[in-house]
Design a protein around this motif. Sequence first.
Motif, PDB file in Angstrom:
ATOM      1  N   GLN A 183      10.170   4.933   3.830  1.00  0.00           N
ATOM      2  CA  GLN A 183       9.212   4.675   4.887  1.00  0.00           C
ATOM      3  C   GLN A 183       9.748   5.294   6.168  1.00  0.00           C
ATOM      4  OE1 GLN A 183       8.138   0.575   5.215  1.00  0.00           O
ATOM      5  NE2 GLN A 183       7.195   0.836   7.199  1.00  0.00           N
ATOM      6  N   LEU A 184       9.005   6.212   6.754  1.00  0.00           N
ATOM      7  CA  LEU A 184       9.436   6.899   7.965  1.00  0.00           C
ATOM      8  C   LEU A 184       9.096   6.077   9.204  1.00  0.00           C
ATOM      9  CD1 LEU A 184       8.306  10.523   7.035  1.00  0.00           C
ATOM     10  CD2 LEU A 184      10.547   9.465   6.691  1.00  0.00           C
ATOM     11  N   ALA A 185       9.782   6.373  10.296  1.00  0.00           N
ATOM     12  CA  ALA A 185       9.539   5.684  11.561  1.00  0.00           C
ATOM     13  C   ALA A 185       8.057   5.795  11.926  1.00  0.00           C
ATOM     14  CB  ALA A 185      10.406   6.283  12.658  1.00  0.00           C
ATOM     15  N   GLY A 186       7.474   4.695  12.353  1.00  0.00           N
ATOM     16  CA  GLY A 186       6.079   4.677  12.766  1.00  0.00           C
ATOM     17  C   GLY A 186       5.096   4.374  11.646  1.00  0.00           C
ATOM     18  N   GLU A 187       5.541   4.417  10.400  1.00  0.00           N
ATOM     19  CA  GLU A 187       4.660   4.095   9.278  1.00  0.00           C
ATOM     20  C   GLU A 187       4.650   2.591   9.042  1.00  0.00           C
ATOM     21  OE1 GLU A 187       4.844   8.084   6.533  1.00  0.00           O
ATOM     22  OE2 GLU A 187       6.276   6.506   6.096  1.00  0.00           O
ATOM     23  N   LEU A 188       3.499   2.066   8.662  1.00  0.00           N
ATOM     24  CA  LEU A 188       3.386   0.636   8.398  1.00  0.00           C
ATOM     25  C   LEU A 188       3.643   0.288   6.940  1.00  0.00           C
ATOM     26  CD1 LEU A 188       0.243  -0.158  10.585  1.00  0.00           C
ATOM     27  CD2 LEU A 188       2.662  -0.477  11.156  1.00  0.00           C
ATOM     28  N   ALA A 189       3.584   1.304   6.065  1.00  0.00           N
ATOM     29  CA  ALA A 189       3.806   1.082   4.631  1.00  0.00           C
ATOM     30  C   ALA A 189       4.365   2.364   4.017  1.00  0.00           C
ATOM     31  CB  ALA A 189       2.507   0.694   3.949  1.00  0.00           C
ATOM     32  N   VAL A 190       4.911   2.232   2.823  1.00  0.00           N
ATOM     33  CA  VAL A 190       5.429   3.394   2.091  1.00  0.00           C
ATOM     34  C   VAL A 190       4.258   4.071   1.378  1.00  0.00           C
ATOM     35  CG1 VAL A 190       6.969   4.163   0.258  1.00  0.00           C
ATOM     36  CG2 VAL A 190       7.660   2.288   1.750  1.00  0.00           C
ATOM     37  N   PRO A 191       4.028   5.371   1.617  1.00  0.00           N
ATOM     38  CA  PRO A 191       2.979   6.075   0.891  1.00  0.00           C
ATOM     39  C   PRO A 191       3.288   6.110  -0.606  1.00  0.00           C
ATOM     40  CG  PRO A 191       3.687   7.351   2.795  1.00  0.00           C
ATOM     41  CD  PRO A 191       4.660   6.218   2.625  1.00  0.00           C
ATOM     42  N   ALA A 192       2.253   6.053  -1.428  1.00  0.00           N
ATOM     43  CA  ALA A 192       2.417   5.996  -2.884  1.00  0.00           C
ATOM     44  C   ALA A 192       3.238   7.157  -3.434  1.00  0.00           C
ATOM     45  CB  ALA A 192       1.048   5.952  -3.562  1.00  0.00           C
ATOM     46  N   ASP A 193       3.155   8.327  -2.821  1.00  0.00           N
ATOM     47  CA  ASP A 193       3.889   9.489  -3.351  1.00  0.00           C
ATOM     48  C   ASP A 193       5.369   9.483  -2.991  1.00  0.00           C
ATOM     49  OD1 ASP A 193       3.444  10.025  -0.639  1.00  0.00           O
ATOM     50  OD2 ASP A 193       3.171  12.174  -0.958  1.00  0.00           O
ATOM     51  N   ARG A 194       5.838   8.476  -2.229  1.00  0.00           N
ATOM     52  CA  ARG A 194       7.253   8.399  -1.878  1.00  0.00           C
ATOM     53  C   ARG A 194       7.992   7.266  -2.584  1.00  0.00           C
ATOM     54  NH1 ARG A 194       7.187   8.325   4.040  1.00  0.00           N
ATOM     55  NH2 ARG A 194       5.657   9.900   4.500  1.00  0.00           N
ATOM     56  N   PHE A 195       7.385   6.659  -3.591  1.00  0.00           N
ATOM     57  CA  PHE A 195       8.086   5.649  -4.385  1.00  0.00           C
ATOM     58  C   PHE A 195       8.931   6.331  -5.455  1.00  0.00           C
ATOM     59  CE2 PHE A 195       4.916   2.693  -2.711  1.00  0.00           C
ATOM     60  CZ  PHE A 195       5.729   1.608  -2.425  1.00  0.00           C
ATOM     61  N   VAL A 196      10.099   5.751  -5.739  1.00  0.00           N
ATOM     62  CA  VAL A 196      10.993   6.278  -6.776  1.00  0.00           C
ATOM     63  C   VAL A 196      11.450   5.132  -7.678  1.00  0.00           C
ATOM     64  CG1 VAL A 196      11.854   8.182  -5.369  1.00  0.00           C
ATOM     65  CG2 VAL A 196      13.094   6.022  -5.369  1.00  0.00           C
TER      66      VAL A 196
END
Length: 53
Positions: A9-22
Motif C-alpha cells: 500500500q503506497l502513501a496516500g492510498e486507502l487500500a491495497v489495490p488487487a494487483d499488488r497482493f502477493v
Amino acid sequence: MVISRSGIQLAGELAVPADRFVLATWVLARTVGQGAGRARLVAEYHNCPAGNA
C-alpha cells in the motif's frame, strides 16, 4: 513455515489495490539461546503475485 497473503500500500492510498497482493512463504529458524534471548530468524522467503487467491 508460514504462508501469508499480503500487499503493498503506497502513501496516500486507502487500500491495497488487487494487483499488488502477493502470496508469501516464510521459513523461520530459532536462534540458540534461552528466554528473551531466543529469537526467530527468516531463513528463506519467497513471494509471487496472488492473482485471485
